[in-house]
Write a protein that holds these residues in place. Structure first.
Motif, mmCIF file in Angstrom:
data_model
loop_
_atom_site.group_PDB
_atom_site.id
_atom_site.type_symbol
_atom_site.label_atom_id
_atom_site.label_comp_id
_atom_site.label_asym_id
_atom_site.label_seq_id
_atom_site.Cartn_x
_atom_site.Cartn_y
_atom_site.Cartn_z
ATOM 1 N N GLY A 156 0.902 -1.403 -0.178
ATOM 2 C CA GLY A 156 -0.056 0.123 -0.108
ATOM 3 C C GLY A 156 0.841 1.298 -0.054
ATOM 4 O O GLY A 156 2.142 1.065 0.386
ATOM 5 N N PRO A 157 0.249 2.448 -0.331
ATOM 6 C CA PRO A 157 0.975 3.596 -0.402
ATOM 7 C C PRO A 157 1.627 4.075 0.847
ATOM 8 O O PRO A 157 2.803 4.729 0.833
ATOM 9 N N ASP A 158 1.337 3.484 2.144
ATOM 10 C CA ASP A 158 1.995 4.067 3.326
ATOM 11 C C ASP A 158 3.080 3.041 3.721
ATOM 12 O O ASP A 158 3.505 3.221 4.712
ATOM 13 N N ALA A 159 3.218 2.211 3.017
ATOM 14 C CA ALA A 159 4.233 1.124 3.390
ATOM 15 C C ALA A 159 5.715 1.401 3.052
ATOM 16 O O ALA A 159 6.776 1.378 3.637
ATOM 17 N N CYS A 160 5.666 2.359 1.870
ATOM 18 C CA CYS A 160 7.148 2.652 1.378
ATOM 19 C C CYS A 160 7.146 3.792 0.724
ATOM 20 O O CYS A 160 7.231 3.856 -0.653
ATOM 21 N N LYS A 161 7.025 5.134 1.240
ATOM 22 C CA LYS A 161 6.879 6.299 0.804
ATOM 23 C C LYS A 161 6.246 6.426 -0.349
ATOM 24 O O LYS A 161 6.758 6.978 -1.580
ATOM 25 N N ALA A 181 -3.787 3.302 5.244
ATOM 26 C CA ALA A 181 -2.750 3.726 6.270
ATOM 27 C C ALA A 181 -3.213 2.927 7.331
ATOM 28 O O ALA A 181 -2.025 2.093 8.264
ATOM 29 N N TRP A 182 -4.384 2.723 8.094
ATOM 30 C CA TRP A 182 -4.439 2.000 9.324
ATOM 31 C C TRP A 182 -4.205 0.627 9.256
ATOM 32 O O TRP A 182 -4.104 -0.111 10.281
ATOM 33 N N ALA A 183 -4.433 -0.057 7.995
ATOM 34 C CA ALA A 183 -4.017 -1.397 7.998
ATOM 35 C C ALA A 183 -2.483 -1.675 7.452
ATOM 36 O O ALA A 183 -2.029 -2.707 7.240
ATOM 37 N N THR A 184 -1.746 -0.613 7.488
ATOM 38 C CA THR A 184 -0.321 -0.663 6.995
ATOM 39 C C THR A 184 0.631 -0.798 8.354
ATOM 40 O O THR A 184 1.012 0.389 8.737
ATOM 41 N N ILE A 185 1.132 -1.799 8.776
ATOM 42 C CA ILE A 185 1.684 -2.030 10.050
ATOM 43 C C ILE A 185 3.155 -2.362 9.891
ATOM 44 O O ILE A 185 3.381 -3.632 9.691
ATOM 45 N N THR A 186 4.072 -1.576 9.915
ATOM 46 C CA THR A 186 5.484 -1.818 9.402
ATOM 47 C C THR A 186 6.351 -1.904 10.636
ATOM 48 O O THR A 186 7.663 -1.983 10.612
ATOM 49 N N ASP A 187 5.700 -1.840 12.011
ATOM 50 C CA ASP A 187 6.703 -1.655 12.904
ATOM 51 C C ASP A 187 7.855 -1.116 12.945
ATOM 52 O O ASP A 187 9.066 -1.289 13.540
ATOM 53 N N GLY A 188 7.807 0.550 12.156
ATOM 54 C CA GLY A 188 8.871 1.196 12.296
ATOM 55 C C GLY A 188 10.081 0.593 11.617
ATOM 56 O O GLY A 188 11.230 1.192 11.297
ATOM 57 N N LEU A 189 9.925 -0.439 10.737
ATOM 58 C CA LEU A 189 11.016 -0.919 9.864
ATOM 59 C C LEU A 189 11.330 -0.053 8.720
ATOM 60 O O LEU A 189 10.465 0.637 8.270
ATOM 61 N N ASN A 201 2.114 -9.007 8.996
ATOM 62 C CA ASN A 201 1.343 -8.526 9.892
ATOM 63 C C ASN A 201 -0.196 -8.930 9.353
ATOM 64 O O ASN A 201 -0.991 -9.308 10.086
ATOM 65 N N PHE A 202 -0.255 -8.499 8.052
ATOM 66 C CA PHE A 202 -1.505 -8.629 7.327
ATOM 67 C C PHE A 202 -1.831 -10.048 7.307
ATOM 68 O O PHE A 202 -3.139 -10.606 7.878
#
Ligand code: 9MR
Length: 469
Positions: free
Chosen positions: A130-135, A143-151, A174-175
Motif C-alpha cells: 500500500g502507499p503508506d508502506a514505502c513512501k 494507512a490504518w492497515a499498514t503496520i510496518t513496526d517502524g522498519l 502483519n496482514f
C-alpha cells in the motif's frame, strides 16, 4: 540484474517441475471437459479485455477513462470484459467505515461497460502492500492497515524489488498474521469484500470478484504461504461473499512470485458453498522474466522466456485441474510497443490462451507505449493485435479455438441445458462456413458491434465454424 533474476527464476521453476514434466500435458480422452466460465444461458465465456487501469492507483481510486473510451474500446477492439481495479484504501478509509460514495463512482463506471454488453471483474488491487508502506511506492491497503513496526523502506528500481524491503515484508507478515499480533487485518479485509459484494451482487454487468491482486506472503513463501495461509484466507472470503452473493464468480490468484514466471503453484482447492456448480476461477498472471520491466523478446532472453511459456502452459492448467476450476489470465503484457519482439510476444501469448481455451485481460489500457492508445490518443501496436477474432460465447462444450490470420476456427460439442447462439467477434464483414448440414444452421451479423451469431444444428453433435473476411 534483471537477467540474473530471469535466470534464477527459470532455474527454480525448472527444478521445481522437472519430475512432473511428462505428467498432465494431455488429459485422458474420456476425461470430463475442464470447467469453464459460463453465462446465465450456460454458454462458455471467453473473456478478452483490458486491465483498467493502473491510473486507479492514484488518490481517487478511479481510472482515467471516460464513457466514450469504453464505447470506443468495445467497437474497435471487441473486448467483452474488463478487469476493473478498485482499492482497499478507497473502499475502507477507516476501519469498518466504508466509503459508499467511492463505490457509487465505481458503479457509475460499471454501467458504462453494461451499456456495451461487457462483463466486469472487480479486482481488489495492491502492489507492494500500500502507499503508506514505502513512501508512496505501493498501492492497495489503507494507512490504518499498514503496520510496518517502524522498519525501514527505500523504493527500488525496478519497482518489484521493493517487495523485499524490511517494512514491506513486515506489513505482509502483519496482514497474514505471521507475527501473531494482527488477526484483525484479514478479518477487516474479509468484511470489506462482503460489503463490496453486497453492493454489486445484483448488478448484471458484474461477473465476479478478483479477491487480491498478486498476493505476496511476506517472509512465508511458496509452500509455506499458498497452502497453509493464502488458501484458507480465500476460503473465508468466499464464505463471507456467499452470504450476500450466491451467483457471481470468485477469482483467486496464486502467489505472484513464481507463478507469474510459470513456476508451479501450491494453491489448494477452495470450496464454493453456493448451491449448484462451483463458481471459483483460478486467475494467474503471466510476466515471464521481466518482459514488463524494459525487457525484450529476442536473442537469449527469448529462449528463457519461451522456457517460461512452456512452464506456465503446464503448471497453471495443472493447478486449475487441482482446483477443478476454470482459468483466466488476469494480467499479461506490460511490454512497450517499441521493445524488440513486442509483436511476437503478444502473438505468442494470445495463441497460448487460445490453445488453452482461456480468456485474458491485458495489462493495461493506460495511455502510453504499453497501452492501446499512445500518449497522443493514437492506436498502438497492441490495439491491432488484441483486436483478435474470437468466440465470446460458445453454445456448448468448447473443443478448439484457433486464429491464424485471417481465419478463425471454432469448434464445440452440444451440451445439455445451453441456450442461445455462439457469438463471434470479427473485425470485418465475415464469410462463414460450418460442418453442420446445409440449411440446418443460420447466422446473423451485427455490423455495429461486429458480432456474428451462429445458431448451430441442434441435431448435430459437433460443430466446426470457420470465419474469414
Ligand atoms: O505497470 C505498473 C507500473 O507502472 C507501476 O509502477 C507498478 C507499481 O504500481 O505497477 C505496474 O503494474 C503492475 C500491476 O499493478 C500488477 N501486475 C504487474 C503490473 C506490471 O508490472
Amino acid at each position: 540484474s534483471a537477467l540474473g533474476r530471469i535466470t534464477l527464476t527459470t532455474a527454480l521453476a525448472l527444478a521445481g517441475t522437472a519430475g512432473t514434466a511428462a505428467a498432465g500435458a494431455h488429459a485422458h480422452a474420456d476425461a470430463a471437459p475442464p470447467p469453464t466460465i459460463t453465462d446465465d444461458q450456460g454458454r462458455t465465456l471467453i473473456l478478452h479485455g483490458l486491465n483498467t487501469a493502473s491510473s486507479a492507483k492514484g488518490d481517487s481510486g478511479l481510472p482515467w477513462i471516460d464513457r466514450d473510451d469504453v464505447v470506443r474500446e468495445a467497437r474497435e477492439m471487441g473486448t467483452d470484459s474488463v478487469r476493473y481495479l478498485i482499492l482497499w484504501r478507497n473502499v475502507e478509509p477507516k476501519p469498518g467505515q466504508y466509503d459508499d460514495a467511492y463505490l457509487d463512482e465505481v458503479a457509475k463506471r460499471v454501467a458504462w461497460y453494461r451499456e456495451q454488453g461487457m462483463h466486469v471483474i472487480l479486482d481488489m488491487h495492491q502492489d507492494i502492500y500500500g502507499p503508506d508502506a514505502c513512501k508512496g511506492a505501493g498501492d492497495g491497503a489503507p494507512a490504518w492497515a499498514t503496520i510496518t513496526d517502524g522498519l525501514p523502506c527505500t523504493p527500488q528500481d525496478p519497482w518489484v524489488l521493493t517487495y523485499l524491503q524490511p517494512a514491506i515484508l513486515r506489513a505482509y507478515d502483519n496482514f497474514w498474521n505471521n507475527t501473531g499480533k494482527h488477526p484483525e487485518l484479514m478479518q477487516r479485509y474479509t468484511a470489506m469484500w462482503q460489503h463490496v459484494a453486497k453492493r454489486f451482487a445484483r448488478d448484471p454487468a458484474v461477473l465476479g470478484y478478483d479477491l487480491m491482486n498478486e498476493p505476496f506472503g511476506g517472509t512465508r513463501q511458496f509452500g509455506f504461504f499458498e497452502g497453509p495461509i493464502l488458501t484458507p484466507f480465500y476460503q473465508r472470503v468466499v464464505n463471507a461473499i456467499r452470504k450476500v452473493d450466491r451467483d457471481n464468480w470468485v477469482f483467486v490468484e496464486p502467489e505472484a512470485l513464481g507463478s507469474n514466471e510459470g513456476a508451479e503453484s501450491s494453491i489448494a482447492p477452495v470450496k464454493d458453498p453456493r448451491p449448484g456448480t462451483p463458481r471459483i476461477v483460478l486467475a494467474p498472471h503471466f510476466y515471464p522474466g521481466g518482459v514488463d520491466l524494459g525487457g525484450a523478446y529476442s536473442g537469449a532472453t527469448k529462449l528463457l522466456i519461451q522456457a517460461q511459456f512452456a512452464l506456465w502452459k503446464r503448471n497453471m492448467p495443472a493447478a486449475a485441474r487441482r482446483l477443478n476450476a476454470p482459468m483466466w489470465l488476469g494480467e499479461v503484457g506490460g511490454m512497450g510497443q517499441d521493445a524488440p519482439g513486442a509483436a511476437d510476444f503478444t502473438g505468442d501469448w494470445l495463441s497460448m490462451a487460445d490453445d488453452l481455451g482461456i480468456g485474458w485481460s491485458y495489462w493495461s489500457n493506460d495511455p502510453g507505449s504499453t497501452g492501446v492508445t499512445d500518449g497522443k490518443g493514437n492506436p498502438t501496436l497492441f490495439t491491432k493485435l488484441l483486436a483478435r477474432p474470437y468466440a465470446r460465447a460458445i453454445a456448448g462444450t468448447p473443443v478448439t479455438m484457433s486464429y491464424s490470420s485471417p481465419t478463425l476456427t471454432v469448434s464445440w460439442r452440444n451440451k445439455a441445458g445451453v441456450s442461445g447462439p455462439t457469438e463471434i467477434w470479427f473485425p470485418s464483414t465475415p464469410k462463414v462456413t460450418s460442418t453442420d448440414p446445409a440449411g440446418k444452421w443460420r447466422t446473423a451479423w451485427d455490423a455495429g458491434r461486429h458480432v456474428l451469431s451462429v445458431w448451430a444444428d441442434p441435431n448435430t453433435a459437433s460443430h466446426t465454424v470457420t470465419v474469414t473476411p
